[in-house]
Scaffold this motif. Structure first.
Motif, PDB file in Angstrom:
ATOM      1  N   GLU A 180     -13.367   0.717   2.269  1.00 40.01           N
ATOM      2  CA  GLU A 180     -14.573  -0.114   2.439  1.00 40.01           C
ATOM      3  C   GLU A 180     -14.190  -1.738   2.528  1.00 40.01           C
ATOM      4  O   GLU A 180     -15.792  -1.912   2.996  1.00 40.01           O
TER       5      GLU A 180
ATOM      6  N   THR B 111       0.836  -0.775  -0.015  1.00 41.90           N
ATOM      7  CA  THR B 111       0.196  -0.266   0.207  1.00 41.90           C
ATOM      8  C   THR B 111       1.030   1.324   0.261  1.00 41.90           C
ATOM      9  O   THR B 111       1.825   1.184   0.417  1.00 41.90           O
TER      10      THR B 111
ATOM     11  N   ARG C 240      -9.570   3.822  -0.304  1.00 41.20           N
ATOM     12  CA  ARG C 240     -10.453   2.793  -0.428  1.00 41.20           C
ATOM     13  C   ARG C 240     -10.867   1.671  -0.318  1.00 41.20           C
ATOM     14  O   ARG C 240     -11.784   0.957   0.723  1.00 41.20           O
ATOM     15  N   LEU C 241      -9.770   1.166   0.034  1.00 42.36           N
ATOM     16  CA  LEU C 241      -9.288  -0.836  -0.373  1.00 42.36           C
ATOM     17  C   LEU C 241     -10.178  -0.245   1.787  1.00 42.36           C
ATOM     18  O   LEU C 241     -10.385  -1.344   2.150  1.00 42.36           O
TER      19      LEU C 241
ATOM     20  N   SER D  71     -14.578  -3.434  -6.182  1.00 41.17           N
ATOM     21  CA  SER D  71     -15.859  -2.805  -6.051  1.00 41.17           C
ATOM     22  C   SER D  71     -16.660  -3.887  -5.094  1.00 41.17           C
ATOM     23  O   SER D  71     -16.953  -5.223  -5.737  1.00 41.17           O
TER      24      SER D  71
ATOM     25  N   TYR E 243      -8.277  -3.702  -5.319  1.00 44.22           N
ATOM     26  CA  TYR E 243      -9.272  -3.150  -4.922  1.00 44.22           C
ATOM     27  C   TYR E 243     -10.713  -4.059  -5.531  1.00 44.22           C
ATOM     28  O   TYR E 243     -10.117  -4.072  -6.898  1.00 44.22           O
TER      29      TYR E 243
ATOM     30  N   TRP F 269     -15.073  -8.921  -2.187  1.00 43.01           N
ATOM     31  CA  TRP F 269     -13.623  -8.846  -1.627  1.00 43.01           C
ATOM     32  C   TRP F 269     -13.365 -10.231  -0.878  1.00 43.01           C
ATOM     33  O   TRP F 269     -12.016 -10.799  -1.384  1.00 43.01           O
TER      34      TRP F 269
ATOM     35  N   TRP G 249      -6.614   4.715  -4.199  1.00 45.15           N
ATOM     36  CA  TRP G 249      -7.425   2.797  -4.445  1.00 45.15           C
ATOM     37  C   TRP G 249      -7.036   2.631  -3.036  1.00 45.15           C
ATOM     38  O   TRP G 249      -7.607   1.103  -2.633  1.00 45.15           O
ATOM     39  N   CYS G 250      -5.923   2.904  -2.079  1.00 43.09           N
ATOM     40  CA  CYS G 250      -5.165   2.153  -0.904  1.00 43.09           C
ATOM     41  C   CYS G 250      -5.821   2.199   0.375  1.00 43.09           C
ATOM     42  O   CYS G 250      -6.751   1.623   0.789  1.00 43.09           O
TER      43      CYS G 250
END
Length: 155
Positions: free
Chosen positions: A61, A47, A57-58, A136, A134, A142, A54-55
């Motif tokens: 989420e 990361t 966000r991962l 969605s 990542y 995931w 995007w890191c």
């Protein structure tokens, strides 16, 4: 007012305790020892914690959810391999992370590798199980993907 304060402290305290349960290792050698002892694969999270959208966000989420916490405790040993731009980092950790980035051929962030590792004669051997990034759909999507990766390669 006292009841409200007590309720607030109870809710906040419970969330704080839950957040404390997950341990993200930054020293891969320590994580390997735990992985061997617990017979769980490593989840290597590459990361850029302070710059990679995007890191972040991962993390938000998926990796910081109660679903992930429960899954991780039962299935993997967590390793964070961070490549920050603004946050200071110890030289040994930088070197370790750069070596692992090259060993796993990481070209973008976030990348999550699942691997089994063993140490023999002072040398680490990784057996890759698969990787992800990542996706969605939140923790359900995931974690289903992660389960498929680690369970398809169990020996």
């Amino acid at each position: 007012m006292k009841k409200f304060l007590l309720l607030f402290l109870l809710v906040f305290g419970t969330q704080f305790v839950q957040a404390q349960d997950l341990v993200w290792h930054t020293n891969v050698k320590e994580a390997i020892k735990i992985s061997e002892k617990q017979k769980k694969p490593l989840m290597l999270f590459f990361t850029g914690s302070d710059w990679c959208g995007w890191c972040i966000r991962l993390q938000k989420e998926v990796l910081k959810t109660p679903e992930f916490q429960k899954w991780a405790q039962n299935n993997v040993v967590l390793v964070e391999l961070d490549f920050p731009r603004r946050t200071p980092q110890a030289l040994e950790i930088k070197q370790q992370n750069n070596e692992l980035q090259q060993a796993f051929g990481i070209k973008g962030f976030p990348t999550v590798h699942f691997a089994k590792a063993s140490t023999k004669d002072g040398k680490v051997n990784f057996v890759g199980l698969g990787s992800s990034g990542y996706l969605s759909g939140g923790p359900t999507v995931w974690l289903a993907n992660a389960d498929e990766i680690i369970k398809s390669k169990k020996s």
